[in-house]
Design an enzyme around this catalytic site. Sequence first.
Site, mmCIF file in Angstrom:
data_model
loop_
_atom_site.group_PDB
_atom_site.id
_atom_site.type_symbol
_atom_site.label_atom_id
_atom_site.label_comp_id
_atom_site.label_asym_id
_atom_site.label_seq_id
_atom_site.Cartn_x
_atom_site.Cartn_y
_atom_site.Cartn_z
ATOM 1 N N GLU A 187 -14.733 4.517 -33.797
ATOM 2 C CA GLU A 187 -15.690 5.586 -34.086
ATOM 3 C C GLU A 187 -15.845 5.907 -35.574
ATOM 4 O O GLU A 187 -15.433 6.986 -36.026
ATOM 5 C CB GLU A 187 -15.299 6.862 -33.330
ATOM 6 C CG GLU A 187 -15.293 6.705 -31.829
ATOM 7 C CD GLU A 187 -15.230 8.041 -31.099
ATOM 8 O OE1 GLU A 187 -15.124 9.079 -31.762
ATOM 9 O OE2 GLU A 187 -15.307 8.030 -29.861
ATOM 10 N N ASN A 330 -18.270 3.891 -27.144
ATOM 11 C CA ASN A 330 -17.694 5.117 -26.578
ATOM 12 C C ASN A 330 -18.827 6.097 -26.295
ATOM 13 O O ASN A 330 -19.702 6.290 -27.139
ATOM 14 C CB ASN A 330 -16.756 5.807 -27.586
ATOM 15 C CG ASN A 330 -15.443 5.066 -27.770
ATOM 16 O OD1 ASN A 330 -15.212 4.029 -27.139
ATOM 17 N ND2 ASN A 330 -14.584 5.596 -28.621
HETATM 18 C C1 BGP Z 1 -13.266 10.278 -28.977
HETATM 19 C C2 BGP Z 1 -11.949 9.814 -29.577
HETATM 20 C C3 BGP Z 1 -10.798 10.088 -28.669
HETATM 21 C C4 BGP Z 1 -10.908 11.432 -27.963
HETATM 22 C C5 BGP Z 1 -12.284 11.648 -27.345
HETATM 23 C C6 BGP Z 1 -12.568 13.007 -26.793
HETATM 24 O O1 BGP Z 1 -14.183 10.581 -29.968
HETATM 25 O O2 BGP Z 1 -11.981 8.427 -29.866
HETATM 26 O O3 BGP Z 1 -9.631 9.951 -29.456
HETATM 27 O O4 BGP Z 1 -10.609 12.414 -28.882
HETATM 28 O O5 BGP Z 1 -13.238 11.479 -28.346
HETATM 29 O O6 BGP Z 1 -13.953 13.236 -26.569
HETATM 30 P P1 BGP Z 1 -14.877 14.393 -27.179
HETATM 31 O O7 BGP Z 1 -15.891 13.700 -28.055
HETATM 32 O O8 BGP Z 1 -15.550 15.008 -25.995
HETATM 33 O O9 BGP Z 1 -14.006 15.350 -27.918
#
Ligand code: BGP
Length: 488
Positions: A187, A330
């Site tokens: 990310e 993601n």
């Molecule tokens: C991603 C990260 C993870 C975790 C997740 C949580 O961005 O890679 O490590 O923190 O997010 O999701 P959210 O975006 O809903 O906080």
Amino acid sequence: MLQKIILLWWFFSLGFGVESRELKFPKGFKLGVATASYQIEGGWNADGKGTSVWDTLTHDHPELIADHQTGDIACDSYHLWKEDIANLKNLKVDHYRFSLSWPRILPDGFSNVINPEGVKYYNNLIDGLIANKIEPMVTLFHWDLPQNLQNLGGWTNPIIADYFADFARVAYKIFGDRVKYWITINEPASICLGVYEYDDGAPAFVKSPGIGSYLCGKTILLAHAKSFRLYDTEFRAAQKGKVGITIDSIWGEPKTNQSQDIEAAEREMQFGLGWWAHPIFAPQGDYPKIMKTIIAQNSKSENFTKSRLPLLTPDEVKLIQGTFDFFGLNHYHTGLISNKKFPVDTSPSYIKDKGTEVSANPDWKPSPKIVPWGFRKLLNWVKKEYNNPLVIVTENGYGDEGGVDDKDRVLFLKVFMEALLLAVLDDGCNVSGYTVWSIMDNMEWRSGYTVKFGLYDVNFTDPRRGRSPKISAQFYQNVVKTRTLPEK
Ligand code: BGP
């Protein structure tokens, strides 16, 4: 009779048939779960580990973490990795995505000194996974930058790209005989925007909106490209693995049918996802044209002598373009996007540059936090924009306040996997894997332990950090076993 058949055909073609359709994962499709080193390992100074920016932030500024907690112990996976493997084995997942702590392996950040105890920890974990037929999928960098490198300016200093490549070489050399899936960086947007635009990451207090964020971005793209290229030249022939990057994205749905909102939604996607994906996955490479144009225009009207976006030279464009074996994606949220015009004298920022506003729709069903059709649209956007690359969904999951009776998470996972399968089976999206974030509750960055994403509950008040399966663990275990989504 004919009329009846036509009516039936019409009924199903409208999609009313979907509900009762059995959705099966294609042969060879991989199902897994994910974690990240800082969020689960603990052992923050164990056995020669160096300090990361997250150690520094949580120690020096507990007030910046929602519950004032640290990742010093977290899930204690540094000591409890055997339990983690037992739980992975219980779920029978195909792969486990985890990250390496750079300062655990290279305490100072540099590759001249390697910490044998850190290497031993990951060797044990990797060997344990393989012994249980679980494919290790390794992220090289999931945000825990060695503090030493932050002291040199972190990702805003282009030299960090070379130090990252050195770290990648060490990892490929030591673990690459067994690790066949590498994710260079997790990310990039969360790193560069989190730290330099919103002051929501680590380190804190280095905000530099519209400038630092873009410097960080260029270094990250180069770091990814250099570590991909060196896999090609030094390791690929012998190790035969795959290397990719993981990019996060919302789906941006236009708020209205007006052309300015439709264009704003496209800008949101290009600034959010395209910033990273276009240089790597688009055949012509480089940043999206719209980013280059708008940031150059804004910079000029703000009296800068050149664009705040550090341009890529033709050689850099060539170095970065095509550096992928797969596209790690993601996804968590969908947003409504509207056009937002900022007055010329507004100070520089990424938000001003993209000129959009993101909101949620309270009326979305089943809930504004559960919008599966956005996931399907996102997968189709990636397909259309980048010539249908091989995608591995490297994170998708649901955050709540915790507890083992997590019906909303079960619903989330079911409808998102449904959307994914429709994208694959009906729309022809080239997706080969899906990874739930996360196997267990963990240290959710600035939110501390107030938000939980796990299939397993972790008792953070118990020194043993006991793990217990939630109902979502049972649900996922069943999906993995049957390779089919339940109809109801
Ligand atoms: C991603 C990260 C993870 C975790 C997740 C949580 O961005 O890679 O490590 O923190 O997010 O999701 P959210 O975006 O809903 O906080």
